[in-house]
Structure formats: C-alpha cells, structure tokens
Design a protein around this motif. Sequence first.
Motif, mmCIF file in Angstrom:
data_model
loop_
_atom_site.group_PDB
_atom_site.id
_atom_site.type_symbol
_atom_site.label_atom_id
_atom_site.label_comp_id
_atom_site.label_asym_id
_atom_site.label_seq_id
_atom_site.Cartn_x
_atom_site.Cartn_y
_atom_site.Cartn_z
ATOM 1 N N MET A 1 44.314 33.951 48.161
ATOM 2 C CA MET A 1 43.712 33.549 46.895
ATOM 3 C C MET A 1 44.584 34.004 45.736
ATOM 4 S SD MET A 1 40.090 34.702 45.385
ATOM 5 C CE MET A 1 40.011 35.064 43.669
ATOM 6 N N THR A 2 44.750 33.158 44.772
ATOM 7 C CA THR A 2 45.559 33.495 43.611
ATOM 8 C C THR A 2 44.787 34.396 42.670
ATOM 9 O OG1 THR A 2 46.677 31.383 43.750
ATOM 10 C CG2 THR A 2 46.831 32.551 41.665
ATOM 11 N N SER A 3 45.433 35.462 42.242
ATOM 12 C CA SER A 3 44.779 36.392 41.332
ATOM 13 C C SER A 3 44.562 35.760 39.971
ATOM 14 C CB SER A 3 45.648 37.646 41.170
ATOM 15 O OG SER A 3 45.166 38.426 40.116
ATOM 16 N N ARG A 4 43.399 36.055 39.369
ATOM 17 C CA ARG A 4 43.134 35.579 38.016
ATOM 18 C C ARG A 4 43.495 36.631 36.984
ATOM 19 N NH1 ARG A 4 43.028 31.622 35.584
ATOM 20 N NH2 ARG A 4 41.331 32.234 34.249
ATOM 21 N N TYR A 5 43.819 37.882 37.407
ATOM 22 C CA TYR A 5 44.266 38.891 36.467
ATOM 23 C C TYR A 5 45.776 38.779 36.374
ATOM 24 C CZ TYR A 5 39.711 41.103 37.046
ATOM 25 O OH TYR A 5 38.378 41.378 37.091
ATOM 26 N N ARG A 6 46.269 38.120 35.365
ATOM 27 C CA ARG A 6 47.694 37.872 35.265
ATOM 28 C C ARG A 6 48.313 38.934 34.377
ATOM 29 N NH1 ARG A 6 44.787 33.243 34.800
ATOM 30 N NH2 ARG A 6 44.855 33.280 32.544
ATOM 31 N N ALA A 7 48.631 40.104 34.959
ATOM 32 C CA ALA A 7 49.129 41.203 34.156
ATOM 33 C C ALA A 7 49.835 42.213 35.039
ATOM 34 C CB ALA A 7 47.978 41.893 33.420
ATOM 35 N N THR A 8 50.689 43.012 34.425
ATOM 36 C CA THR A 8 51.287 44.160 35.077
ATOM 37 C C THR A 8 50.612 45.392 34.523
ATOM 38 O OG1 THR A 8 53.390 43.023 35.270
ATOM 39 C CG2 THR A 8 53.421 45.408 35.511
ATOM 40 N N GLU A 9 50.039 46.211 35.413
ATOM 41 C CA GLU A 9 49.186 47.285 34.954
ATOM 42 C C GLU A 9 49.584 48.615 35.545
ATOM 43 O OE1 GLU A 9 46.329 45.201 36.799
ATOM 44 O OE2 GLU A 9 45.437 44.215 35.073
ATOM 45 N N GLY A 10 49.354 49.682 34.797
ATOM 46 C CA GLY A 10 49.404 51.022 35.356
ATOM 47 C C GLY A 10 48.058 51.369 35.918
ATOM 48 N N VAL A 11 47.974 52.417 36.700
ATOM 49 C CA VAL A 11 46.718 52.794 37.344
ATOM 50 C C VAL A 11 45.954 53.768 36.467
ATOM 51 C CG1 VAL A 11 45.708 53.861 39.378
ATOM 52 C CG2 VAL A 11 47.755 52.442 39.602
ATOM 53 N N ASN A 12 44.744 53.341 35.993
ATOM 54 C CA ASN A 12 43.844 54.189 35.207
ATOM 55 C C ASN A 12 42.452 54.165 35.861
ATOM 56 O OD1 ASN A 12 45.779 54.646 33.192
ATOM 57 N ND2 ASN A 12 45.259 52.771 32.145
ATOM 58 N N PRO A 13 42.205 55.252 35.958
ATOM 59 C CA PRO A 13 40.876 55.273 36.508
ATOM 60 C C PRO A 13 39.607 54.629 35.608
ATOM 61 C CG PRO A 13 41.808 57.492 36.279
ATOM 62 C CD PRO A 13 42.833 56.534 35.839
ATOM 63 N N GLY A 123 38.775 55.472 43.991
ATOM 64 C CA GLY A 123 40.150 55.705 44.398
ATOM 65 C C GLY A 123 40.923 54.442 44.701
ATOM 66 N N LEU A 124 40.435 53.291 44.234
ATOM 67 C CA LEU A 124 41.101 52.015 44.470
ATOM 68 C C LEU A 124 42.068 51.691 43.335
ATOM 69 C CD1 LEU A 124 38.010 49.963 45.729
ATOM 70 C CD2 LEU A 124 39.652 51.295 47.083
ATOM 71 N N GLU A 125 42.905 50.692 43.555
ATOM 72 C CA GLU A 125 43.854 50.238 42.544
ATOM 73 C C GLU A 125 43.193 49.198 41.636
ATOM 74 O OE1 GLU A 125 47.050 51.370 42.156
ATOM 75 O OE2 GLU A 125 46.488 52.845 43.672
ATOM 76 N N PRO A 126 43.562 49.154 40.363
ATOM 77 C CA PRO A 126 42.966 48.154 39.459
ATOM 78 C C PRO A 126 43.468 46.745 39.755
ATOM 79 C CG PRO A 126 44.649 49.413 38.316
ATOM 80 C CD PRO A 126 44.489 50.058 39.664
ATOM 81 N N ALA A 127 42.634 45.764 39.398
ATOM 82 C CA ALA A 127 42.989 44.340 39.495
ATOM 83 C C ALA A 127 43.536 43.984 40.864
ATOM 84 C CB ALA A 127 43.981 43.967 38.404
ATOM 85 N N THR A 128 42.853 44.436 41.899
ATOM 86 C CA THR A 128 43.343 44.263 43.261
ATOM 87 C C THR A 128 42.250 43.687 44.151
ATOM 88 O OG1 THR A 128 44.852 46.138 42.993
ATOM 89 C CG2 THR A 128 44.341 45.466 45.257
ATOM 90 N N ASP A 129 42.625 42.722 45.002
ATOM 91 C CA ASP A 129 41.714 42.199 46.002
ATOM 92 C C ASP A 129 41.603 43.179 47.162
ATOM 93 O OD1 ASP A 129 41.358 39.894 44.555
ATOM 94 O OD2 ASP A 129 42.671 38.652 45.784
ATOM 95 N N PRO A 150 40.576 45.196 35.957
ATOM 96 C CA PRO A 150 41.890 45.654 35.489
ATOM 97 C C PRO A 150 41.797 47.056 34.887
ATOM 98 C CG PRO A 150 41.285 43.530 34.516
ATOM 99 C CD PRO A 150 40.059 44.085 35.162
ATOM 100 N N ALA A 151 42.937 47.712 34.785
ATOM 101 C CA ALA A 151 42.992 48.998 34.097
ATOM 102 C C ALA A 151 42.552 48.824 32.649
ATOM 103 C CB ALA A 151 44.411 49.560 34.148
ATOM 104 N N ALA A 152 41.982 49.874 32.087
ATOM 105 C CA ALA A 152 41.401 49.788 30.746
ATOM 106 C C ALA A 152 42.410 49.344 29.698
ATOM 107 C CB ALA A 152 40.791 51.133 30.362
ATOM 108 N N ASP A 153 43.682 49.719 29.859
ATOM 109 C CA ASP A 153 44.688 49.378 28.857
ATOM 110 C C ASP A 153 45.575 48.208 29.278
ATOM 111 O OD1 ASP A 153 46.061 50.578 30.892
ATOM 112 O OD2 ASP A 153 47.194 51.973 29.611
#
Length: 553
Positions: A1-13, A123-129, A150-153
Amino acid sequence: MTSRYRATEGVNPPSPRRRTVVKAAAATAVLAGPLVAALPAGAATETPAFLHGVASGDPLPDGILLWTRVTPTAEAVPGSGLGPDTEVSWTVARDKAFTSVVSRGSLTTSAASDHTVKADIRGLEPATDYWFRFSAGGTDSPTARTRTAPAADADVTGLRFGVVTCANWEAGYFSSYRHLAARGDLDAWLHLGDYIYEYKSGEYGTRGTVVRPHAPLNEIITLADYRTRHGRYKTDPDLQALHVKAPVIAIWDDHEFADNAWSGGAVNHTEGAEGTWTARQAAAKQAYFEWMPVRPAIAGTTYRRLRFGRLADLSLLDLRSFRSQQASSGSGAVDDPDRTITGRAQLDWLKAGLKASDTKWRLVGNSVMIAPFVIGSLTADLLTPLAKLLDLPQGGIGVNTDQWDGYTDDRRELLAHLRSNAIGNTVFLTGDIHMSWANDVPVDAGTYPLSPSAATEFVITSVTSDNLDDLVKVPEGTVSALAAPLIQVANRHVHWVDTDRHGYGVLDITADRAQMDYYVLSDRTSPTATSSWERSYRTRSGTQKVERTYDPV
C-alpha cells in the motif's frame, strides 16, 4: 500500500418518552433474545476463537491501540458473563508475514471485561505501517494493518481519512465500510457517532422494515444488553473488513446510550421503569470502552486531541456527557448562558487547543451540526417529515435543539474566540443528521454573508439510518430536489444539502485545502450495494469558506 504521509520525519514520541428520529413499523416486542444471537451463525466453539474481528485506533507518532475480543468457549458469548479467564497474546510486525517483529506481549482477559482485549502499544516509529494479530490457545486472529501518526514536527504533505456516522444494523448493510476498506489509501477513518443503536427490534428499521434483526431484541438498558449489541455489530463482515485495513478514530453520540441523551437523562429513557439513568449511562460507557479501540483522555469521556505532524490536529468532542437538557424548540432557553452543550471544562479545553495549535489545519470531530439551521418557508408536506427527523416542532420553528442551535451561547463563545484570535482553517467534521451538508459557519447567520464566516463544516450522511426520503417513503432524491433549494434560500451559508441518500465521506487534506468527497450507496438494503461519487466540496486555506470542486481526490 502506498503511504499517504509524504514526508521525511525524525522520530518523536427526563421528558415524556418519545422518539425523535423515524419510527419504523412496530414489530412484535420481544423482551429478550438469546445472547448467542450476537455471534455469527455456526460460530459455536470449544477452543478460543476471534469471532468479532480485530481493530486498532487512536494513532500516535509512537503508538497505536489494538483491540480484539476472544470467545474462549461456546457459552462465553458477549454479555453472558460466562467463560474462563483466557490468556491472549499479540504480535506487532513491520511486515504482513511477521518476519520483522517489533512488539510482543500478553494479558489475561475474563468475563469481567466481556473477554475484550485492549493493548496500548508504544515504542513504534511515526508514519509507519504495521501489521498485528492476536493469539489464544493456539488460535490466531485475522491479521490487520494499522498505521502510526506522523511525528509532531513532521512536514506532512497529505492526509486522507474515511468519514462515517449513523450505522443502524436493522436498517441495512454496512456497504459504506466495505467500500472504504477497498480503497487502500486511508491513513485512518473517523466515526462521528452512533456506531450502534439502542432501540428494540422493529422500532427503528428502514421504511418500516427490519432488514436484519439485531441482538438482543429488546431495547438495550443493562451492561449485558450493551455488550450484546456491540458484539452483534462486531460480527458484521464489512465492519470487520474496515477495522483490519486502517485505525479508527471514534467519538460517541446519543445512540451509544439512548436517543437524545444529555448529562442527566435521555428522551429514550424512562426513569424507574428502565432503571436509573446513572446506571444505564455507566453501563453504556463501560461497554463502549470495552468494545471500542478508543483511549478515554479523561475517564468516562471521548474528548481528546490527536496530531498529524504540522499539517493537522484533530480535536474530538464529547457532546453528550456534559450537556444540559435539550430546550423546547422555539423557547428562549436556547440562548440561556447557563445552558451548555460542551460543559465548561471541555469548552475551555477546546478553545485553548485551537488557540495554541501550530498546525496548518484545525479539525474538530463534532457529533452534531454546529452551523445554524432554520426551516424557512417549507411547504407543509415537506415540513412535517423534516420536523420529525430533526426534532423540530411541526409548526415550523426553525431550530433543532439537540444540536448547537439549542445551545447558542456556547456556539457564540466558540465562534467569537476563533474570530478574536484570528484562528483560521478550522473545519468541523459532523455526523448525526442523516444528511450531507457543506456549510460555512457564520458568526451571525442572520446577516450572512455580510457577517464573516469563522469556520467551515462538512456533514456526512448516515451509513444506513433513515433520512427524509425514507420517512415519507418516496423514491430516493425526490425530497431533496424539493427541499434542498428552500433550505439554502433560508440558510445562505449552506452551500449544499442532500436530504435523501446514504453513504460516506473521504476527507483529503493538503497545505492548500481540505476537501470532502461525498459518496452514496446504490441500495443500503443490499449486501452487495455499489458506491458512487456524488459531489465534492473544499475549503481553501485562509478562506473560512466552502466551495464546490468537480473532481474527487
């Protein structure tokens, strides 16, 4: 499935008992149906089984809430209070084959929680299936897909949500859920209330007919009743299909309790004859939180806030737990500043959150319509059914006191707050009314469009619950063709209304606009109903106004 979150993100809880929506032709009243009716046909089991599917909800950047219900033995049906304590484990992985496991755990469930299971995974990664499943006694549940926020920022460029409301089991099949599940492009789906209905069998079907009987057959009042009804709903294959494809974000409205519920009672509750409202409300809430993948932000409520990067936050309201009793239509009580639909604490929370928001869009999950609505000069043949559906006096007073029109001081305060603090891009996402609407939300409807619009609103029609053409038993579209132009003349902030069809919405958000695509079903009484796009409306950033657009996303 194609992701709908089209971004590069750092991991923020309590008022006199009545029904405010359509009464179906009364079937023979049956005080109690067998609890086993809440299970699929032929589902008796001597080993643990997952007969009610699996689900996820309330996505966070680092977590997701997982849900299931295990049936440990044949007699341990929903609401029975029977069955042994059962250990249930879960597995979460990055892939559907479970070769890359990221989380495992287990808990013991029992009849005390109706053998439901909720696991809040962190403990999961943001914007991840992710994919997950449950296991008990050597039996695995179906495998489901979910997705974290997605991560907050994160600089998110797009979000897509399914939007549904008002699913009455006896009125038809849940094809809207099936069509949303088939899309494969949803980040999550929003349920804006009336996930279940409380009526006894035959009291609220479809044009006087029960398409499929629910369980129990009596009106649900006790904890066992509410559990049984939730269990019946969770056997629906289309609902199960959607739950395994994307996380749900849900709020309740009145029918998760009783029709026109308020903090101290409900129209569809007779104190004494049906026990106390306090006990009934507590039972309904307990069953809801057992059976739904929802985190209560404050114990016993559904108001909370989720964030999706820098693109949007979503404030979810509870407009039943704290509201004052509905006023009589046409009375001056609707303007009484001591009456509330939100309660003081929730309104302050909403205002503070909207003001502090640094996202591009501020979405509000709102169970009843906030845009003003007056009847205008409808003809008698249209006014009578419209008044019944919307809980209006048939004499034509233009206010529905169960929605924000009945609590105008709260609405004035909220809209003034948006204007005085220059809070733009606020979009209300609304259910309840069994119609589709696209509205501006004016500060003063009486002088609109000279008065500014403080926000916009997309209202979604019902999945199955009766609307206007069903009430008057005419071909679909007949009433809307006559009533919609009159409604719009009397309510200039209403860009579009369809009073007749059933279906769902797809909300697509970018930095430039928030767009709602409205879809309708061919026949809610058919389990194979087709779906077609009806219309689309959007709000462009910075405008606080709705406009039509001619292509779905």
